[in-house]
Design a protein around this motif. Structure first.
Motif, PDB file in Angstrom:
ATOM      1  N   GLY A 248       0.770  -1.262  -0.047  1.00 57.93           N
ATOM      2  CA  GLY A 248      -0.185   0.098   0.085  1.00 57.93           C
ATOM      3  C   GLY A 248       0.653   1.293   0.125  1.00 57.93           C
TER       4      GLY A 248
ATOM      5  N   ARG B  51       2.486   4.301  -1.055  1.00 61.40           N
ATOM      6  CA  ARG B  51       2.021   5.425  -2.095  1.00 61.40           C
ATOM      7  C   ARG B  51       2.235   6.857  -1.599  1.00 61.40           C
TER       8      ARG B  51
ATOM      9  N   ASP C  56       1.300  10.756  -0.802  1.00 62.74           N
ATOM     10  CA  ASP C  56       0.192  11.286  -0.633  1.00 62.74           C
ATOM     11  C   ASP C  56       0.099  12.796  -1.338  1.00 62.74           C
TER      12      ASP C  56
ATOM     13  N   ASP D 263       2.029   4.860  -6.653  1.00 62.68           N
ATOM     14  CA  ASP D 263       2.303   3.994  -5.845  1.00 62.68           C
ATOM     15  C   ASP D 263       4.043   3.776  -5.698  1.00 62.68           C
TER      16      ASP D 263
ATOM     17  N   SER E 257       0.668   7.333   8.853  1.00 67.75           N
ATOM     18  CA  SER E 257       0.621   7.170   7.531  1.00 67.75           C
ATOM     19  C   SER E 257       0.897   5.689   6.934  1.00 67.75           C
ATOM     20  N   THR E 258       2.107   5.107   7.438  1.00 74.01           N
ATOM     21  CA  THR E 258       2.320   3.922   6.867  1.00 74.01           C
ATOM     22  C   THR E 258       1.682   2.689   7.387  1.00 74.01           C
TER      23      THR E 258
ATOM     24  N   THR F 209      -1.763   3.424   8.232  1.00 76.98           N
ATOM     25  CA  THR F 209      -3.091   3.284   7.714  1.00 76.98           C
ATOM     26  C   THR F 209      -2.935   3.047   6.179  1.00 76.98           C
ATOM     27  N   GLN F 210      -1.748   3.052   5.524  1.00 77.93           N
ATOM     28  CA  GLN F 210      -1.672   2.307   4.167  1.00 77.93           C
ATOM     29  C   GLN F 210      -1.784   0.822   4.231  1.00 77.93           C
ATOM     30  N   CYS F 211      -0.926   0.278   5.037  1.00 84.17           N
ATOM     31  CA  CYS F 211      -0.482  -1.170   4.791  1.00 84.17           C
ATOM     32  C   CYS F 211      -1.792  -2.000   5.571  1.00 84.17           C
TER      33      CYS F 211
ATOM     34  N   ASP G  86      -6.505   8.128   2.954  1.00 82.39           N
ATOM     35  CA  ASP G  86      -6.210   6.666   2.934  1.00 82.39           C
ATOM     36  C   ASP G  86      -7.252   6.099   1.504  1.00 82.39           C
ATOM     37  N   ASN G  87      -7.124   4.692   1.608  1.00 82.85           N
ATOM     38  CA  ASN G  87      -7.760   3.943   0.744  1.00 82.85           C
ATOM     39  C   ASN G  87      -8.540   2.582   1.619  1.00 82.85           C
TER      40      ASN G  87
ATOM     41  N   TYR H 161      -9.634   2.717   4.751  1.00 81.23           N
ATOM     42  CA  TYR H 161      -9.165   2.522   6.215  1.00 81.23           C
ATOM     43  C   TYR H 161     -10.103   2.188   7.261  1.00 81.23           C
TER      44      TYR H 161
END
Length: 504
Positions: A63, A65, A67, A93, A197-198, A200-202, A336-337, A339
């Motif tokens: 994930g 990417r 921002d 990404d 951030s990391t 919430t992405q993964c 996010d995507n 989350y």
């Protein structure tokens, strides 16, 4: 310019003697190499990784990417490069950004002056020769007139210091040092520590594959949807044709993007109108859309408190745990995507380690003060030793013999000039160093400004026979005071964060 100079006409020799040594081959290192080499300087870049890319080489977690929108997160110094490269989507990404950096390195033939797999261990300034004597991890000694750090602001992983960390028998990863090969989560009980951030992405990606995911959250975040989409060719064409204007707007803005805050206080609108404004910002999907809804959200506490990030979590207890309690945008906002939607899944649970702290890591999982969680894998999304961490990994000593770490840790507050130079450290230039804008907005704008300032400065020194330049103490004090005054005029200092050199 606030500086002290020493005059001479000596020229640097070749071999292990360079005009400039650069540490790091990410966005900063590649551009300063290109820029200095174009003026005829001998330059050697040392990169710890096995390939170029900096943060986009190391951060390969699921994930990962950017921002900042892709069309603004790229070099602007080359018209030809702008026309040749096409981004695929609004938020690129990690693999695509790394491909871009490799394309740049090949286009400008930069690899021949980059030594990979090599760390800089120490750099000492010789006040007699006015050169930096530099020691590498492979035992080589080199020297340079100019020592330039392009180490990035977020490049040293911050591993948690929990009791028993080394006793865990399962798989353990840090998002900032992710393996190059695919990591499988299938059929595994996974624990993720950290929700910035990391994290919430993964987290949404891991949840799709894991048997069960347990999220260990200390501080809930303000998160809004990224609204990512693919670019069409017409949009890219129009953007490139108008890029000079876009570039000027980015450089004139507060955060390095071609937008400005709405010229109105949040307190001037009725709650109903204000809600519509916030809803439009939510749907817009840019990192700063919410902050730019009104012009006083970062400076007026009452205005800031009107922001309420909506959530899509069915369980009211979980939703309550996910609600942040600090002022919006006093930490870097997160886009996010899916989350929040992830916490509606049956295989995902949330642990609030603020109320139930992690007591220890055991051989089989994580124990909090309230419960034991059996895990097959632990993912540490615990961020970085920000800003000063990468610099402190090297023993950098100026003309007084005092190290940079000692200078900044002797009970005195950190001081720089422009985030670029430091008193008593002649010919040391930091790209996006401490007290520079850098991480508060679009890193690429700050990087290009710093690289161009540094290269222009070096050209001036050489053209005028000036041997060495350093910031004065007065320049340091003035700039540092200015930075503090700006910070104090906002709500940022009201929140514990790595922006302020603290954790939360």
């Amino acid at each position: 310019m606030s500086s002290r100079t020493i005059s001479s006409n000596k020229q640097a020799s070749r071999g292990t003697d360079f005009n400039a040594v650069v540490v790091g081959a990410g966005f900063s290192g590649l551009y300063i190499l290109h820029r200095l080499r174009e003026t005829g300087l001998s330059v050697r870049v040392y990169e710890a990784g096995d390939d170029i890319g900096g943060t986009w080489y190391w951060n390969r977690y699921p994930g990962a990417r950017c921002d900042i929108e892709s069309i603004y997160y790229n070099y602007t110094f080359s018209e030809e490069l702008l026309h040749e490269w096409t981004w695929s989507s609004r938020y690129a990404d990690q693999p695509e950004i790394l491909r871009y950096l490799n394309y740049v390195a090949d286009k400008f033939d930069l690899r021949c002056d980059i030594q990979l797999g090599t760390k800089i261990i120490a750099a000492n300034y010789d006040d007699q020769t006015h050169r930096w004597n530099i020691q590498t991890s492979n035992g080589t000694q080199v020297s340079a007139k100019y020592f330039i750090t392009a180490v990035g602001c977020l490049s040293v992983p911050n591993m948690p210091k929990f009791k028993g960390l080394d006793t865990f028998q399962g798989e353990m990863y840090h998002t900032g040092r992710w393996p190059h090969e695919k990591v499988s989560f299938a059929g595994k009980r996974v624990g993720v520590i950290g929700t910035s951030s990391t994290g919430t992405q993964c987290i949404p990606i891991i949840a799709q594959e894991a048997e069960h995911l347990t999220v260990f959250q200390r501080t809930p975040q303000y998160i809004s949807p990224a609204k990512n989409y693919s670019y069409d060719t017409e949009f890219i064409r129009e953007t490139v044709e108008n890029y000079q204007e876009i570039k000027e707007r980015m450089r004139d803005s507060m955060h390095g993007v071609p937008f400005h805050a709405r010229d109105q206080s949040a307190l001037q609108d009725s709650p109903e109108v204000r809600q519509l404004v916030y809803e439009a910002a939510w749907e817009d999907g840019r990192l700063l859309s919410m902050l730019y809804s009104y012009n006083d959200l970062l400076v007026n506490a009452k205005a800031n408190e009107t922001i309420k990030i909506r959530q899509i979590v069915r369980d009211p207890e979980v939703a309550k745990k996910l609600m942040p309690s600090f002022y919006y945008a006093t930490k870097r906002p997160v886009i996010d995507n899916h989350y929040f939607e992830t916490f509606n899944r049956d295989n995902v649970s949330l642990v609030d380690v603020r109320s139930a702290p992690i007591e220890e890591i055991t051989s089989t999982g994580i124990r909090t003060v309230e419960a034991m969680y059996e895990l097959d894998m632990i993912v540490c999304a615990t961020g970085f030793d920000a800003m000063t961490g990468p610099l402190f990994k090297m023993d950098i000593r100026g003309k007084s013999g005092i190290s940079l770490k000692e200078k900044w840790e002797e009970g005195a507050r950190l001081r720089t000039y422009l985030g670029i130079a430091v008193a008593d450290f002649p010919n040391l230039f930091m790209i996006t160093g401490p007290q520079s804008p850098s991480v508060i907005g679009n890193m690429l704008v700050s990087i290009e400004q710093h690289v161009e300032w540094i290269s222009d400065c070096i050209e001036y020194l050489r053209s005028n026979g000036i041997e060495a330049l350093e910031a004065t103490v007065e320049a340091e004090e003035g700039w540092s005071k200015h930075c503090q005054e700006i910070a104090d005029s906002t709500l940022v200092t009201k929140t514990d964060s790595w922006y302020m050199g603290r954790t939360s």
